[in-house]
Design a protein around this motif. Structure first.
Motif, PDB file in Angstrom:
ATOM      1  N   ALA A  62      -8.607  -6.089  -4.579  1.00  0.00           N
ATOM      2  CA  ALA A  62      -7.242  -5.555  -4.631  1.00  0.00           C
ATOM      3  C   ALA A  62      -7.208  -4.093  -4.191  1.00  0.00           C
ATOM      4  O   ALA A  62      -6.284  -3.661  -3.495  1.00  0.00           O
ATOM      5  N   LEU A  63      -8.236  -3.332  -4.555  1.00  0.00           N
ATOM      6  CA  LEU A  63      -8.278  -1.913  -4.195  1.00  0.00           C
ATOM      7  C   LEU A  63      -8.351  -1.700  -2.689  1.00  0.00           C
ATOM      8  O   LEU A  63      -7.955  -0.651  -2.188  1.00  0.00           O
ATOM      9  N   SER A  64      -8.825  -2.705  -1.978  1.00  0.00           N
ATOM     10  CA  SER A  64      -8.984  -2.567  -0.530  1.00  0.00           C
ATOM     11  C   SER A  64      -7.650  -2.420   0.194  1.00  0.00           C
ATOM     12  O   SER A  64      -7.616  -1.956   1.333  1.00  0.00           O
ATOM     13  N   ILE A  65      -6.558  -2.801  -0.451  1.00  0.00           N
ATOM     14  CA  ILE A  65      -5.247  -2.709   0.199  1.00  0.00           C
ATOM     15  C   ILE A  65      -4.646  -1.315   0.076  1.00  0.00           C
ATOM     16  O   ILE A  65      -3.612  -1.018   0.684  1.00  0.00           O
ATOM     17  N   LEU A  66      -5.270  -0.444  -0.709  1.00  0.00           N
ATOM     18  CA  LEU A  66      -4.713   0.889  -0.945  1.00  0.00           C
ATOM     19  C   LEU A  66      -5.091   1.864   0.165  1.00  0.00           C
ATOM     20  O   LEU A  66      -6.127   1.734   0.808  1.00  0.00           O
ATOM     21  N   SER A  67      -4.252   2.869   0.341  1.00  0.00           N
ATOM     22  CA  SER A  67      -4.556   3.936   1.285  1.00  0.00           C
ATOM     23  C   SER A  67      -5.623   4.844   0.672  1.00  0.00           C
ATOM     24  O   SER A  67      -5.920   4.756  -0.523  1.00  0.00           O
ATOM     25  N   VAL A  78      -6.493   6.523  -7.959  1.00  0.00           N
ATOM     26  CA  VAL A  78      -7.130   5.559  -8.860  1.00  0.00           C
ATOM     27  C   VAL A  78      -8.437   6.122  -9.411  1.00  0.00           C
ATOM     28  O   VAL A  78      -8.731   5.992 -10.607  1.00  0.00           O
ATOM     29  N   ALA A  79      -9.218   6.751  -8.549  1.00  0.00           N
ATOM     30  CA  ALA A  79     -10.498   7.319  -8.988  1.00  0.00           C
ATOM     31  C   ALA A  79     -10.288   8.414 -10.032  1.00  0.00           C
ATOM     32  O   ALA A  79     -10.989   8.453 -11.053  1.00  0.00           O
ATOM     33  N   TYR A  80      -9.324   9.297  -9.775  1.00  0.00           N
ATOM     34  CA  TYR A  80      -9.064  10.385 -10.722  1.00  0.00           C
ATOM     35  C   TYR A  80      -8.495   9.876 -12.042  1.00  0.00           C
ATOM     36  O   TYR A  80      -8.939  10.262 -13.121  1.00  0.00           O
ATOM     37  N   ARG A 103       4.962   8.935  -9.600  1.00  0.00           N
ATOM     38  CA  ARG A 103       5.594   7.908  -8.769  1.00  0.00           C
ATOM     39  C   ARG A 103       4.544   7.092  -8.005  1.00  0.00           C
ATOM     40  O   ARG A 103       4.651   5.868  -7.900  1.00  0.00           O
ATOM     41  N   MET A 104       3.550   7.777  -7.469  1.00  0.00           N
ATOM     42  CA  MET A 104       2.513   7.069  -6.721  1.00  0.00           C
ATOM     43  C   MET A 104       1.711   6.166  -7.658  1.00  0.00           C
ATOM     44  O   MET A 104       1.350   5.048  -7.283  1.00  0.00           O
ATOM     45  N   GLU A 105       1.467   6.620  -8.873  1.00  0.00           N
ATOM     46  CA  GLU A 105       0.721   5.801  -9.835  1.00  0.00           C
ATOM     47  C   GLU A 105       1.462   4.505 -10.142  1.00  0.00           C
ATOM     48  O   GLU A 105       0.874   3.425 -10.177  1.00  0.00           O
ATOM     49  N   ARG A 106       2.769   4.616 -10.368  1.00  0.00           N
ATOM     50  CA  ARG A 106       3.550   3.408 -10.650  1.00  0.00           C
ATOM     51  C   ARG A 106       3.526   2.462  -9.454  1.00  0.00           C
ATOM     52  O   ARG A 106       3.388   1.242  -9.598  1.00  0.00           O
ATOM     53  N   LYS A 107       3.617   3.027  -8.255  1.00  0.00           N
ATOM     54  CA  LYS A 107       3.588   2.218  -7.040  1.00  0.00           C
ATOM     55  C   LYS A 107       2.234   1.515  -6.878  1.00  0.00           C
ATOM     56  O   LYS A 107       2.170   0.323  -6.557  1.00  0.00           O
ATOM     57  N   VAL A 108       1.151   2.250  -7.135  1.00  0.00           N
ATOM     58  CA  VAL A 108      -0.197   1.682  -7.005  1.00  0.00           C
ATOM     59  C   VAL A 108      -0.411   0.548  -7.996  1.00  0.00           C
ATOM     60  O   VAL A 108      -0.916  -0.524  -7.645  1.00  0.00           O
ATOM     61  N   GLU A 127       0.498  -7.073  -8.277  1.00  0.00           N
ATOM     62  CA  GLU A 127       1.041  -8.105  -7.406  1.00  0.00           C
ATOM     63  C   GLU A 127      -0.084  -8.790  -6.628  1.00  0.00           C
ATOM     64  O   GLU A 127      -0.094 -10.017  -6.491  1.00  0.00           O
ATOM     65  N   ARG A 128      -1.021  -8.009  -6.121  1.00  0.00           N
ATOM     66  CA  ARG A 128      -2.147  -8.568  -5.369  1.00  0.00           C
ATOM     67  C   ARG A 128      -3.002  -9.461  -6.264  1.00  0.00           C
ATOM     68  O   ARG A 128      -3.436 -10.540  -5.866  1.00  0.00           O
ATOM     69  N   LEU A 129      -3.242  -9.010  -7.518  1.00  0.00           N
ATOM     70  CA  LEU A 129      -4.056  -9.784  -8.435  1.00  0.00           C
ATOM     71  C   LEU A 129      -3.372 -11.084  -8.828  1.00  0.00           C
ATOM     72  O   LEU A 129      -4.010 -12.120  -8.995  1.00  0.00           O
ATOM     73  N   LYS A 130      -2.041 -11.030  -8.986  1.00  0.00           N
ATOM     74  CA  LYS A 130      -1.293 -12.248  -9.307  1.00  0.00           C
ATOM     75  C   LYS A 130      -1.450 -13.275  -8.198  1.00  0.00           C
ATOM     76  O   LYS A 130      -1.657 -14.464  -8.429  1.00  0.00           O
ATOM     77  N   LYS A 131      -1.325 -12.811  -6.934  1.00  0.00           N
ATOM     78  CA  LYS A 131      -1.454 -13.711  -5.782  1.00  0.00           C
ATOM     79  C   LYS A 131      -2.865 -14.275  -5.708  1.00  0.00           C
ATOM     80  O   LYS A 131      -3.059 -15.448  -5.400  1.00  0.00           O
ATOM     81  N   SER A 132      -3.843 -13.422  -6.001  1.00  0.00           N
ATOM     82  CA  SER A 132      -5.243 -13.849  -5.956  1.00  0.00           C
ATOM     83  C   SER A 132      -5.513 -14.937  -6.977  1.00  0.00           C
ATOM     84  O   SER A 132      -6.211 -15.904  -6.690  1.00  0.00           O
TER      85      SER A 132
END
Length: 242
Positions: free
Chosen positions: A185-190, A197-199, A223-228, A234-239
């Motif tokens: 799932a993390l692979s889809i992130l910029s 995520v790391a911080y 805002r970015m945290e909520r988006k991430v 969503e990705r995990l649900k699909k997986s």
């Protein structure tokens, strides 16, 4: 002796030597977690003591009959205890005068607004009345809890509550048990999102410290945290559905 048998015998006999054997076996977890919190104004030795005490208490609370591994049980237990330590400690720290004054004024203005309109003010409205930034309003609310955390931060259609912009304690990636699915799932992130995520979830930094390291505002991090989190869930649900 296997862990399950150790715990069973300790639970049945209360033998302190068995408890000590278990504690010594898992002290490395207390050490690892304590080191993760170094650099936040508390010495490692103090953090290690808190972690070790949490480990000791955890041994007494653990029930081996439920099928859970002790390491899985004790890791969030120790982490939570250290976070509680920081929370309790922060209450003893004297707030800067400006923050203290802003807390008082926020309460006054929020009450006046509610009386005038019958509605709870947003952070944007409070900031406008007090002639301060929205970030200052959020930080004062975080410091004192004087404005309802359910209040919306702004009047946008997709507005967040104060609660959502204050650093999260529970809603994080530690709840995801399947690490392979998480890595995928993390692979889809910029790259920027991966840094966040790391911080926030690996190093467990606050939103304020994360914003400082990324050279952005705390509001932007929120805002970015909520988006991430939304993208990952969503990705995990699909997986899981595939």
């Amino acid at each position: 002796m296997e862990d399950k048998e150790l715990f069973r015998r300790y639970r049945e006999t209360g033998d302190v030597s068995l408890r000590n054997e278990i504690v010594e076996k898992y002290l490395y977890i207390a050490s690892v977690i304590a080191k993760k919190f170094v650099g936040r104004g508390v010495e490692y030795d103090d953090l290690y003591q808190v972690a070790a005490l949490a480990l000791l208490k955890g041994v007494d609370r653990f029930d081996e009959t439920k099928g859970l591994q002790f390491s899985t049980f004790i890791t969030p237990t120790i982490t939570g205890e250290i976070k509680n330590y920081f929370r309790d400690r922060s209450r003893l720290v004297h707030l800067p005068r400006r923050v203290s004054e802003l807390r008082v004024n926020l309460k006054k203005v929020a009450d006046e607004y509610l009386t005038e309109t019958g509605l709870r003010p947003t952070a944007k409205e409070l900031a406008a009345r007090l002639k301060v930034s929205e970030e200052e309003v959020v930080r004062a609310a975080e410091a004192g809890g004087i404005v309802s955390l359910d209040n919306p931060v702004d009047d946008d259609e997709d507005a967040m509550s104060f609660y959502e912009v204050i650093p999260a304690e529970e809603d994080n990636l530690e709840r995801i048990e399947n690490r392979d699915e998480l890595e995928s799932a993390l692979s889809i992130l910029s790259d920027e999102e991966k840094r966040l995520v790391a911080y926030r979830f690996d190093q467990e930094l606050s939103q304020v410290e994360t914003a400082r390291r990324m050279n952005v505002s705390q509001m932007y991090v929120s805002r970015m945290e909520r988006k991430v989190l939304s993208k990952l869930k969503e990705r995990l649900k699909k997986s899981m559905a595939d």
